[in-house]
Design a protein around this motif. Sequence first.
Motif, mmCIF file in Angstrom:
data_model
loop_
_atom_site.group_PDB
_atom_site.id
_atom_site.type_symbol
_atom_site.label_atom_id
_atom_site.label_comp_id
_atom_site.label_asym_id
_atom_site.label_seq_id
_atom_site.Cartn_x
_atom_site.Cartn_y
_atom_site.Cartn_z
ATOM 1 N N ASP A 121 70.042 -13.100 22.777
ATOM 2 C CA ASP A 121 70.064 -13.868 24.017
ATOM 3 C C ASP A 121 69.367 -15.217 23.885
ATOM 4 O OD1 ASP A 121 71.446 -11.895 25.413
ATOM 5 O OD2 ASP A 121 69.595 -10.829 25.912
ATOM 6 N N ASP A 123 66.161 -15.563 23.296
ATOM 7 C CA ASP A 123 64.734 -15.429 23.585
ATOM 8 C C ASP A 123 63.975 -15.219 22.284
ATOM 9 O OD1 ASP A 123 65.039 -15.663 26.360
ATOM 10 O OD2 ASP A 123 65.514 -13.531 26.539
ATOM 11 N N ASN A 124 62.701 -15.643 22.268
ATOM 12 C CA ASN A 124 61.957 -15.597 21.022
ATOM 13 C C ASN A 124 60.569 -15.022 21.187
ATOM 14 O OD1 ASN A 124 60.067 -17.850 21.711
ATOM 15 N ND2 ASN A 124 61.945 -19.061 21.671
ATOM 16 N N SER A 125 60.017 -14.565 20.060
ATOM 17 C CA SER A 125 58.611 -14.181 19.948
ATOM 18 C C SER A 125 58.024 -15.008 18.812
ATOM 19 C CB SER A 125 58.463 -12.692 19.638
ATOM 20 O OG SER A 125 59.013 -11.904 20.671
ATOM 21 N N GLY A 239 62.987 -22.784 33.445
ATOM 22 C CA GLY A 239 64.069 -22.380 32.562
ATOM 23 C C GLY A 239 65.400 -22.927 33.040
ATOM 24 N N THR A 264 66.001 -20.605 22.593
ATOM 25 C CA THR A 264 65.102 -21.324 23.503
ATOM 26 C C THR A 264 63.873 -21.900 22.806
ATOM 27 O OG1 THR A 264 63.923 -19.278 24.063
ATOM 28 C CG2 THR A 264 65.802 -19.888 25.462
#
Length: 321
Positions: A121, A123-125, A239, A264
């Motif tokens: 999607d 999204d990140n860490s 966002g 992102t």
Amino acid sequence: MDTREQRADRRSDKGEERRMYDVLVVGSANADLTVRVARRPGAGETVLGTDLVETAGGKGANQAAAAARIGGRTALLARVGGDAYGELLLAAQRMAGTDVTPVIVDEGARTGTAMIIVDPDGDNSIVVSPGANAALTPHDVTAAKDVIAASSVVSLQLEVPMETVRAAAATAEAAGTRVVLNPSPAPDTLDRELLAVADPLVVNEHEARQLSGRTGGTAADWASALREQGARSVVVTLGGDGALVLDASGTAAIPGVRVKAVDTTGAGDAFTGALATRLAAGATLPEAARFAVRVGAAAVTKPGAQPSYPTADDLAQLPEN
């Protein structure tokens, strides 16, 4: 505390010297080591990912690259190691159009790195190892005081030591240079002296809630609380939903731009770099935020941080907000 008019008078008194740079970014420079995964692992779990991709990153370097790519006259004050990653970061800044003369190459240090995991999607860490960023000192800021005084806006984040951020903010304030403060990674609290020079304070929803001290409420509530605490103006990024702006003229809701998010990583930095550039050009805060929303939206449509940042021509391909 000086009024906005007194600070503007000091900027005017500087004359031609003030127009050397639109934006000086004082902050971090990291090598981003990115792996894409089908899903992010839980505690104690191992998952397979794609091949490792090495790109230029760090919140400070990201904001500088974003500002430079859209045409802002931009410089970066940061520390990198005398290693291959340091060379990668300097090359990326030069390619974006940033003046890297103020960057300090520390031969005895390792360049900062960020380990990034991205899910389908976008999204990140992220886990950051500061490396040379931790050695950027108030002395380095003092040595660059003439560059700060020759900049319309100084953009700050918190991936370098807090005492260095405070020194940069104080030096900018004394010179009449506008301070854009992005307090990320967010501390538990932000001291009043630093908050008082933020014009604006740029925070995402999580940071706004945490720093405002309010567990409930809306973005407008958090922005109001932060302004009551001393920030001269506040921008809350939302966002895909755009941003909320609060300054002396009131509150403005800035609509988002609908795009397909690919990654992102660094989108908030793209927003902040673009915001600082437009403020340096004389835009009002809502005008600058509307433009910055477009830059942030464009950035999420491509993988990576700096490689995803748009030029003015790229922005023309986006729908209006």
